[in-house]
Scaffold this motif. Structure first.
Motif, PDB file in Angstrom:
ATOM      1  N   HIS A   4       0.863  -1.187   0.000  1.00 43.57           N
ATOM      2  CA  HIS A   4       0.000   0.000   0.000  1.00 43.57           C
ATOM      3  C   HIS A   4       0.893   1.229   0.000  1.00 43.57           C
ATOM      4  O   HIS A   4       1.977   1.219   0.575  1.00 43.57           O
ATOM      5  N   VAL A   5       0.420   2.297  -0.655  1.00 44.04           N
ATOM      6  CA  VAL A   5       1.186   3.547  -0.684  1.00 44.04           C
ATOM      7  C   VAL A   5       0.252   4.720  -0.398  1.00 44.04           C
ATOM      8  O   VAL A   5      -0.850   4.795  -0.952  1.00 44.04           O
ATOM      9  N   ASP A   6       0.707   5.627   0.465  1.00 51.59           N
ATOM     10  CA  ASP A   6       0.002   6.882   0.729  1.00 51.59           C
ATOM     11  C   ASP A   6       0.763   8.014   0.037  1.00 51.59           C
ATOM     12  O   ASP A   6       2.003   8.103   0.149  1.00 51.59           O
ATOM     13  N   PHE A   7       0.033   8.856  -0.674  1.00 50.65           N
ATOM     14  CA  PHE A   7       0.617  10.017  -1.347  1.00 50.65           C
ATOM     15  C   PHE A   7      -0.052  11.287  -0.848  1.00 50.65           C
ATOM     16  O   PHE A   7      -1.172  11.262  -0.330  1.00 50.65           O
ATOM     17  N   VAL A   8       0.645  12.418  -1.053  1.00 55.85           N
ATOM     18  CA  VAL A   8       0.066  13.741  -0.822  1.00 55.85           C
ATOM     19  C   VAL A   8       0.093  14.487  -2.153  1.00 55.85           C
ATOM     20  O   VAL A   8       1.143  14.556  -2.813  1.00 55.85           O
ATOM     21  N   ALA A   9      -1.027  15.017  -2.566  1.00 55.04           N
ATOM     22  CA  ALA A   9      -1.101  15.768  -3.819  1.00 55.04           C
ATOM     23  C   ALA A   9      -0.305  17.067  -3.688  1.00 55.04           C
ATOM     24  O   ALA A   9      -0.410  17.782  -2.685  1.00 55.04           O
ATOM     25  N   VAL A  10       0.519  17.363  -4.684  1.00 54.56           N
ATOM     26  CA  VAL A  10       1.312  18.595  -4.689  1.00 54.56           C
ATOM     27  C   VAL A  10       1.217  19.253  -6.060  1.00 54.56           C
ATOM     28  O   VAL A  10       0.728  18.654  -7.023  1.00 54.56           O
ATOM     29  N   LYS A  11       1.712  20.488  -6.133  1.00 52.42           N
ATOM     30  CA  LYS A  11       1.728  21.222  -7.397  1.00 52.42           C
ATOM     31  C   LYS A  11       3.130  21.746  -7.657  1.00 52.42           C
ATOM     32  O   LYS A  11       3.913  21.960  -6.722  1.00 52.42           O
ATOM     33  N   LYS A  12       3.464  21.949  -8.920  1.00 53.86           N
ATOM     34  CA  LYS A  12       4.762  22.522  -9.258  1.00 53.86           C
ATOM     35  C   LYS A  12       4.889  23.903  -8.619  1.00 53.86           C
ATOM     36  O   LYS A  12       3.965  24.700  -8.650  1.00 53.86           O
ATOM     37  N   GLY A  13       6.061  24.152  -8.034  1.00 51.70           N
ATOM     38  CA  GLY A  13       6.303  25.424  -7.370  1.00 51.70           C
ATOM     39  C   GLY A  13       5.886  25.435  -5.919  1.00 51.70           C
ATOM     40  O   GLY A  13       6.260  26.340  -5.168  1.00 51.70           O
ATOM     41  N   GLU A  14       5.104  24.445  -5.505  1.00 56.90           N
ATOM     42  CA  GLU A  14       4.641  24.389  -4.118  1.00 56.90           C
ATOM     43  C   GLU A  14       5.773  23.960  -3.194  1.00 56.90           C
ATOM     44  O   GLU A  14       6.556  23.068  -3.507  1.00 56.90           O
ATOM     45  N   LYS A  15       5.865  24.613  -2.027  1.00 53.83           N
ATOM     46  CA  LYS A  15       6.849  24.249  -1.021  1.00 53.83           C
ATOM     47  C   LYS A  15       6.270  23.163  -0.110  1.00 53.83           C
ATOM     48  O   LYS A  15       5.115  23.248   0.314  1.00 53.83           O
ATOM     49  N   VAL A  16       7.081  22.149   0.162  1.00 51.53           N
ATOM     50  CA  VAL A  16       6.643  21.074   1.049  1.00 51.53           C
ATOM     51  C   VAL A  16       7.713  20.858   2.114  1.00 51.53           C
ATOM     52  O   VAL A  16       8.895  21.174   1.912  1.00 51.53           O
ATOM     53  N   THR A  17       7.286  20.340   3.248  1.00 50.79           N
ATOM     54  CA  THR A  17       8.211  20.018   4.335  1.00 50.79           C
ATOM     55  C   THR A  17       8.420  18.512   4.361  1.00 50.79           C
ATOM     56  O   THR A  17       7.458  17.751   4.465  1.00 50.79           O
ATOM     57  N   VAL A  18       9.677  18.103   4.266  1.00 52.03           N
ATOM     58  CA  VAL A  18       9.998  16.674   4.166  1.00 52.03           C
ATOM     59  C   VAL A  18      11.212  16.342   5.025  1.00 52.03           C
ATOM     60  O   VAL A  18      12.005  17.225   5.373  1.00 52.03           O
ATOM     61  N   GLU A  19      11.337  15.070   5.354  1.00 51.67           N
ATOM     62  CA  GLU A  19      12.536  14.568   6.029  1.00 51.67           C
ATOM     63  C   GLU A  19      13.457  13.971   4.975  1.00 51.67           C
ATOM     64  O   GLU A  19      13.029  13.122   4.181  1.00 51.67           O
ATOM     65  N   VAL A  20      14.706  14.402   4.969  1.00 47.77           N
ATOM     66  CA  VAL A  20      15.673  13.964   3.967  1.00 47.77           C
ATOM     67  C   VAL A  20      16.816  13.241   4.672  1.00 47.77           C
ATOM     68  O   VAL A  20      17.348  13.742   5.673  1.00 47.77           O
ATOM     69  N   PRO A  21      17.207  12.061   4.180  1.00 47.86           N
ATOM     70  CA  PRO A  21      18.305  11.326   4.826  1.00 47.86           C
ATOM     71  C   PRO A  21      19.643  12.035   4.687  1.00 47.86           C
ATOM     72  O   PRO A  21      19.884  12.764   3.717  1.00 47.86           O
TER      73      PRO A  21
END
Length: 227
Positions: A89-106
């Motif tokens: 199963h996969v959960d996604f969040v809808a985003v748009k080009k140019g939109e800023k998102v907060t993510v955890e990066v390794p």
């Protein structure tokens, strides 16, 4: 961001039985949240989705076509079979080009620290704000030749253009300490066991040696030597 187009099928069947049927057809159930819309439940091609997520990393952004319209979707949670590796199963969040998102990066280290040092990764991810289609797969930290006492904080990381640190700038990422020798480890372990009252049985050969008659002891009565 994955440039491949993933063709989705909307789904209206839910539950474990429906999910099993989807997986048997080499597909994966998924849901897309975000932008104030109702969740969109879809079925995705299993192999293509797996490859796109592997290529894009922990924060893969996929082009998903739903009923003829393409939606950018940021991967948020992936459930995979622990043995066979296929997607469950996969959960996604809808985003748009140019939109800023907060993510955890390794965070990945590169290079080798100085000799007789121990490299401790205190935090292996940092939180960033980045443009949805330009999320870095990882942040690299160069530790080549780093000496004992070197500490690298989140605020010292070199971030890609357009990324902004959200984590505390004082968060410790890498800590270089003195390597501990095997003898020191054994000594600390023995001390801890002694404090805990742990005793070890003597090896079998030592125990057998304790039972052997001492040199010069008189032979037992009735033995061949006493006749």
């Amino acid at each position: 961001m994955s440039e491949d187009l993933i063709i989705a099928e909307t789904r209206s069947e839910f539950g474990k039985g429906a999910a099993r049927r989807i997986r048997r057809a080499n597909k994966v159930p998924a849901v897309i949240y975000g932008h104030g819309n109702d969740p969109i439940h879809v079925t995705l091609p299993g192999h293509d989705t797996l490859m796109a997520i592997k290529h894009g990393g922990a924060n893969a952004v996929l082009n998903i076509e739903i009923d003829g319209k393409v939606q950018l979707a940021l991967t948020k949670q992936v459930q995979a079979d622990p043995i066979k590796g296929f997607l469950e199963h996969v959960d996604f969040v809808a985003v748009k080009k140019g939109e800023k998102v907060t993510v955890e990066v390794p965070v990945h280290t590169t290079g080798e620290a100085a000799k007789e040092t121990f490299v401790q990764i205190e935090n292996n991810v940092v939180t960033l704000e980045a443009e949805a289609t330009h999320i870095p797969e990882a942040i690299e930290v160069d530790i080549e030749g780093a000496e004992v006492g070197t500490q690298i904080l989140a605020g010292q990381l070199t971030l890609p253009k357009g990324s902004v640190l959200v984590s505390d700038s004082e968060q410790l990422i890498v800590n270089i300490t003195q390597a501990v020798s095997a003898a020191e480890v054994e000594a600390e372990l023995a001390e801890a066991e002694a404090e805990a009252g742990i005793e070890h049985d003597a090896p079998a050969d030592e125990a057998a040696g304790d039972e052997a008659p001492a040199e010069g002891d008189a032979p037992a009565e009735g033995s061949a030597d006493s006749e």
